[in-house]
Enzyme design. Structure first.
Site, PDB file in Angstrom:
ATOM      1  N   ASP A   1      37.330  34.021  27.537  1.00 14.93           N
ATOM      2  CA  ASP A   1      37.214  35.086  28.678  1.00 14.93           C
ATOM      3  C   ASP A   1      38.241  36.136  28.382  1.00 14.93           C
ATOM      4  O   ASP A   1      39.442  36.203  28.483  1.00 14.93           O
ATOM      5  CB  ASP A   1      37.693  34.424  29.882  1.00 14.93           C
ATOM      6  CG  ASP A   1      37.310  35.304  31.219  1.00 14.93           C
ATOM      7  OD1 ASP A   1      37.058  36.664  30.855  1.00 14.93           O
ATOM      8  OD2 ASP A   1      37.339  34.787  32.280  1.00 14.93           O
TER       9      ASP A   1
ATOM     10  N   HIS B   1      43.158  40.461  32.331  1.00 15.70           N
ATOM     11  CA  HIS B   1      44.195  39.397  32.076  1.00 15.70           C
ATOM     12  C   HIS B   1      45.178  39.738  31.009  1.00 15.70           C
ATOM     13  O   HIS B   1      45.823  38.912  30.419  1.00 15.70           O
ATOM     14  CB  HIS B   1      43.553  38.215  32.057  1.00 15.70           C
ATOM     15  CG  HIS B   1      42.353  38.136  33.191  1.00 15.70           C
ATOM     16  ND1 HIS B   1      42.872  37.843  34.325  1.00 15.70           N
ATOM     17  CD2 HIS B   1      41.133  38.016  32.976  1.00 15.70           C
ATOM     18  CE1 HIS B   1      41.930  37.712  35.173  1.00 15.70           C
ATOM     19  NE2 HIS B   1      40.559  37.839  34.314  1.00 15.70           N
TER      20      HIS B   1
ATOM     21  N   ILE C   1      46.950  39.802  35.392  1.00 19.89           N
ATOM     22  CA  ILE C   1      46.955  38.651  36.189  1.00 19.89           C
ATOM     23  C   ILE C   1      46.206  37.368  35.319  1.00 19.89           C
ATOM     24  O   ILE C   1      45.811  37.586  34.530  1.00 19.89           O
ATOM     25  CB  ILE C   1      46.227  38.797  37.720  1.00 19.89           C
ATOM     26  CG1 ILE C   1      44.834  39.251  37.459  1.00 19.89           C
ATOM     27  CG2 ILE C   1      46.956  39.956  38.379  1.00 19.89           C
ATOM     28  CD1 ILE C   1      43.884  39.518  38.611  1.00 19.89           C
TER      29      ILE C   1
ATOM     30  N   GLY D   1      41.202  33.639  37.439  1.00 20.35           N
ATOM     31  CA  GLY D   1      41.074  32.684  38.481  1.00 20.35           C
ATOM     32  C   GLY D   1      40.407  31.175  37.891  1.00 20.35           C
ATOM     33  O   GLY D   1      40.968  30.296  38.535  1.00 20.35           O
TER      34      GLY D   1
END
Length: 307
Positions: free
Chosen positions: A206, A211, A226, A229
């Protein structure tokens, strides 16, 4: 300019995607979601990254399969659907639902079959549900199913507001309703998130720059990159497996997670769990901000005999 044409979207036949993975991928994912992160000889997690007690293969965490839909995406977790045009910066991953039909092998060649499982006009936004069913290539056996619920902000209003468009292919009661109890949790598990966690997790496929790239994160409204998820979901599912499944990934049948808030690498995740029959309800919070970031449930194949 956002636009939604449901007829075009639902008529689209996604190409089947075949791919292989091996034990290195399985172990790298486990490390990416914190396995053995605080104890390198943890007897409930070592089998996710190392051959122990004579086992021929390491074991795959059930959330390893949440990576499979990425094989149909653009590398940033976004699947192209003709008839659906939106601003990628306004996309939110709202929910993830996973069904596991048989133990996940630590190496295999598999095939993804993808369809639009839901499309809903919510006025200011559109909800898009993408379902990915993964089969073993040689036998054709169904291994698992992922359903990703995506919120496309600013892309709603494509139908009559008095009768908003809503399409779904699965029964409404397939996903159990979640109500986090007021009672004290049956178990609590705390996990520190390493500063480098998002970099490690992204190696599993990913590569969304939200991120990893500080500038892109700031444009999106965050002070810094961040955590993914689905990485947080992996941490929470690990906590449940360790607390109620004795570390055995084969104990898990279904997993559901609703993403509530972002997590920053370096923070601490606290997962509270309540046993409800064969279901384990959970809520994951960030300790430093005392905010819930994820909630959902894990359905076990059998009710745990003891904690």
């Amino acid at each position: 300019m956002a636009s939604i044409d449901p007829e075009v979207a639902l008529a689209y036949k996604f190409p089947e995607v075949s791919f292989a993975y091996d034990e290195r991928d399985v172990a790298l994912y486990a490390l990416g979601v914190g396995a053995c992160g605080t104890d390198a000889v943890d007897d409930k997690e070592l089998h996710f990254v190392h051959h122990i007690d004579g086992q021929r293969h390491i074991k795959a965490l059930p959330t390893f399969v949440s990576l499979f839909p990425l094989k149909n995406s653009n590398g940033r977790g976004i699947v192209n659907v003709p008839g659906i045009h939106f601003d990628e910066s306004l996309l939110l991953h709202g929910q993830q639902y996973i069904e596991i039909y048989k133990p996940i092998p630590s190496c295999a060649t598999v095939v993804n079959k993808v369809k639009v499982a839901g499309l809903h006009d919510k006025g200011k936004a559109t909800i898009l549900e993408i379902e990915t069913t993964t089969h073993l290539k040689d036998s054709g056996e169904v291994l698992c199913m992922n359903r990703s619920t995506i919120f496309l902000r600013g892309a709603g209003g494509f139908s009559d507001s008095s009768r908003p468009y809503s399409y779904t292919t699965y029964p409404a009661n397939q996903i159990s309703r979640i109500s986090i109890p007021d009672s004290a949790p049956s178990a609590v598990y705390e996990d520190p998130i390493q500063q480098s966690q998002a970099f490690l997790y992204r190696l599993s496929g990913d590569y969304n720059p939200l991120h990893s790239d500080p500038m892109i994160a700031q444009v999106a409204g965050f002070t810094r990159p961040i955590l993914h998820g689905l990485c947080t979901l992996g941490f929470a599912a690990r906590a449940v497996i360790k607390s109620f499944g004795n570390g055995d990934p084969a104990a898990v049948q279904n997993i559901f997670g609703r993403f509530l808030l972002h997590v920053y690498p370096g923070e601490t995740l606290v997962t509270e769990m309540w046993l409800d029959g064969q279901r384990v309800l959970y809520q994951t919070k960030v300790k430093e901000r005392n905010r819930a970031v994820l909630s959902g449930y894990v359905l076990l194949k059998h009710r745990p005999s003891s904690l």
